[in-house]
Design a protein around this motif. Sequence first.
Motif, PDB file in Angstrom:
ATOM      1  N   ALA A  48       0.869  -1.182   0.000  1.00 42.26           N
ATOM      2  CA  ALA A  48       0.000   0.000   0.000  1.00 42.26           C
ATOM      3  C   ALA A  48       0.900   1.225   0.000  1.00 42.26           C
ATOM      4  O   ALA A  48       1.896   1.277   0.739  1.00 42.26           O
ATOM      5  CB  ALA A  48      -0.912   0.006   1.216  1.00 42.26           C
ATOM      6  N   LEU A  49       0.606   2.187  -0.855  1.00 39.43           N
ATOM      7  CA  LEU A  49       1.439   3.375  -1.004  1.00 39.43           C
ATOM      8  C   LEU A  49       0.625   4.627  -0.713  1.00 39.43           C
ATOM      9  O   LEU A  49      -0.554   4.712  -1.068  1.00 39.43           O
ATOM     10  CB  LEU A  49       2.014   3.453  -2.417  1.00 39.43           C
ATOM     11  CG  LEU A  49       2.838   4.698  -2.779  1.00 39.43           C
ATOM     12  CD1 LEU A  49       3.956   4.328  -3.737  1.00 39.43           C
ATOM     13  CD2 LEU A  49       1.964   5.782  -3.415  1.00 39.43           C
ATOM     14  N   SER A  65      -2.722   4.267  -2.984  1.00 42.91           N
ATOM     15  CA  SER A  65      -2.820   3.225  -3.999  1.00 42.91           C
ATOM     16  C   SER A  65      -2.352   1.903  -3.404  1.00 42.91           C
ATOM     17  O   SER A  65      -1.675   1.882  -2.372  1.00 42.91           O
ATOM     18  CB  SER A  65      -1.984   3.573  -5.236  1.00 42.91           C
ATOM     19  OG  SER A  65      -0.605   3.622  -4.911  1.00 42.91           O
ATOM     20  N   LYS A  66      -2.731   0.796  -4.046  1.00 38.28           N
ATOM     21  CA  LYS A  66      -2.360  -0.537  -3.597  1.00 38.28           C
ATOM     22  C   LYS A  66      -2.008  -1.398  -4.800  1.00 38.28           C
ATOM     23  O   LYS A  66      -2.565  -1.218  -5.879  1.00 38.28           O
ATOM     24  CB  LYS A  66      -3.507  -1.198  -2.822  1.00 38.28           C
ATOM     25  CG  LYS A  66      -3.918  -0.480  -1.553  1.00 38.28           C
ATOM     26  CD  LYS A  66      -5.130  -1.149  -0.922  1.00 38.28           C
ATOM     27  CE  LYS A  66      -5.601  -0.381   0.308  1.00 38.28           C
ATOM     28  NZ  LYS A  66      -6.808  -1.017   0.906  1.00 38.28           N
ATOM     29  N   SER A  67      -1.100  -2.351  -4.586  1.00 34.73           N
ATOM     30  CA  SER A  67      -0.728  -3.256  -5.665  1.00 34.73           C
ATOM     31  C   SER A  67       0.263  -4.295  -5.146  1.00 34.73           C
ATOM     32  O   SER A  67       0.647  -4.258  -3.978  1.00 34.73           O
ATOM     33  CB  SER A  67      -0.107  -2.483  -6.828  1.00 34.73           C
ATOM     34  OG  SER A  67       0.157  -3.335  -7.920  1.00 34.73           O
ATOM     35  N   CYS A  68       0.672  -5.205  -6.033  1.00 34.20           N
ATOM     36  CA  CYS A  68       1.797  -6.092  -5.751  1.00 34.20           C
ATOM     37  C   CYS A  68       3.070  -5.251  -5.792  1.00 34.20           C
ATOM     38  O   CYS A  68       3.149  -4.268  -6.535  1.00 34.20           O
ATOM     39  CB  CYS A  68       1.879  -7.204  -6.785  1.00 34.20           C
ATOM     40  SG  CYS A  68       0.402  -8.246  -6.866  1.00 34.20           S
ATOM     41  N   ALA A 103      -1.720   2.794   3.474  1.00 31.49           N
ATOM     42  CA  ALA A 103      -0.464   3.128   4.151  1.00 31.49           C
ATOM     43  C   ALA A 103      -0.652   4.405   4.962  1.00 31.49           C
ATOM     44  O   ALA A 103      -1.374   5.315   4.548  1.00 31.49           O
ATOM     45  CB  ALA A 103       0.658   3.325   3.130  1.00 31.49           C
ATOM     46  N   PRO A 104      -0.016   4.502   6.126  1.00 36.54           N
ATOM     47  CA  PRO A 104      -0.123   5.728   6.918  1.00 36.54           C
ATOM     48  C   PRO A 104       0.663   6.863   6.275  1.00 36.54           C
ATOM     49  O   PRO A 104       1.551   6.632   5.449  1.00 36.54           O
ATOM     50  CB  PRO A 104       0.486   5.329   8.262  1.00 36.54           C
ATOM     51  CG  PRO A 104       1.449   4.239   7.921  1.00 36.54           C
ATOM     52  CD  PRO A 104       0.838   3.489   6.766  1.00 36.54           C
ATOM     53  N   GLU A 105       0.338   8.053   6.655  1.00 32.65           N
ATOM     54  CA  GLU A 105       1.079   9.220   6.171  1.00 32.65           C
ATOM     55  C   GLU A 105       2.503   9.150   6.710  1.00 32.65           C
ATOM     56  O   GLU A 105       2.731   8.720   7.845  1.00 32.65           O
ATOM     57  CB  GLU A 105       0.382  10.487   6.657  1.00 32.65           C
ATOM     58  CG  GLU A 105       0.925  11.772   6.070  1.00 32.65           C
ATOM     59  CD  GLU A 105       0.082  12.976   6.448  1.00 32.65           C
ATOM     60  OE1 GLU A 105       0.601  14.100   6.402  1.00 32.65           O
ATOM     61  OE2 GLU A 105      -1.112  12.778   6.793  1.00 32.65           O
ATOM     62  N   ALA A 106       3.465   9.534   5.884  1.00 31.53           N
ATOM     63  CA  ALA A 106       4.870   9.496   6.304  1.00 31.53           C
ATOM     64  C   ALA A 106       5.069  10.379   7.536  1.00 31.53           C
ATOM     65  O   ALA A 106       4.477  11.450   7.660  1.00 31.53           O
ATOM     66  CB  ALA A 106       5.773   9.956   5.168  1.00 31.53           C
ATOM     67  N   SER A 107       5.898   9.915   8.445  1.00 32.27           N
ATOM     68  CA  SER A 107       6.135  10.632   9.692  1.00 32.27           C
ATOM     69  C   SER A 107       6.992  11.874   9.463  1.00 32.27           C
ATOM     70  O   SER A 107       7.671  12.015   8.446  1.00 32.27           O
ATOM     71  CB  SER A 107       6.818   9.713  10.699  1.00 32.27           C
ATOM     72  OG  SER A 107       8.055   9.234  10.164  1.00 32.27           O
TER      73      SER A 107
END
Length: 207
Positions: A48-49, A65-68, A103-107
Amino acid sequence: MHLLTLILGITLLPRAHTLNCYECVPGTSGACTDTAKECPLSGQLCGALRMTSYAGGSKVVDINSKSCALKAECIEASVNFGISKTKINTNCCNSNLCNVKPAPEASESAPNGKKCFQCKGQDCTATLNCEGTEDHCISTTMNIGSESMTIKGCASKLICLPETQQMSGIMGAKVNCCQGDYCNSASSTSAGLLLLVAPLVSVVVLS
């Protein structure tokens, strides 16, 4: 006989293990819908991105977004032009349909000691303190209409890899990266539209 044995061996070989992952490709509105997909390659993970962009301290873009994904694509990276910053964060896992959550937001990241030039108006001699994983200096030139504009700042190594420089071909963008303090030149450039908006580096990590 040997040929028959070979054919039977290939036929009866166990299929290489691949995961089923959720795929979610955002449209122009930024929204997307999860669909299950079998990964094409053995060893790929589910990923997850999240890409978040900021300008003037305010969040202006937030895309999921999500993918392999390959293991090398499971990263955290950013590009920082001072007036704007784009962060990329990925979460990867190794079981079927495990990438159900975004995915969570970047710290937040602290200055790492590296320094690069940034542009303020027509002056590109200002210092920008790089943060987190930003270990390269970057200079990006874009053609918008008949004008050529350059912005400079800090970037993570991932942003500088040829396969992830997705800016090429978008508005005539050209990306140059280097290592070493202030290696992205101190020359002044013409100001224009790009310096009045939040420049985004659209890096596609999951394909």
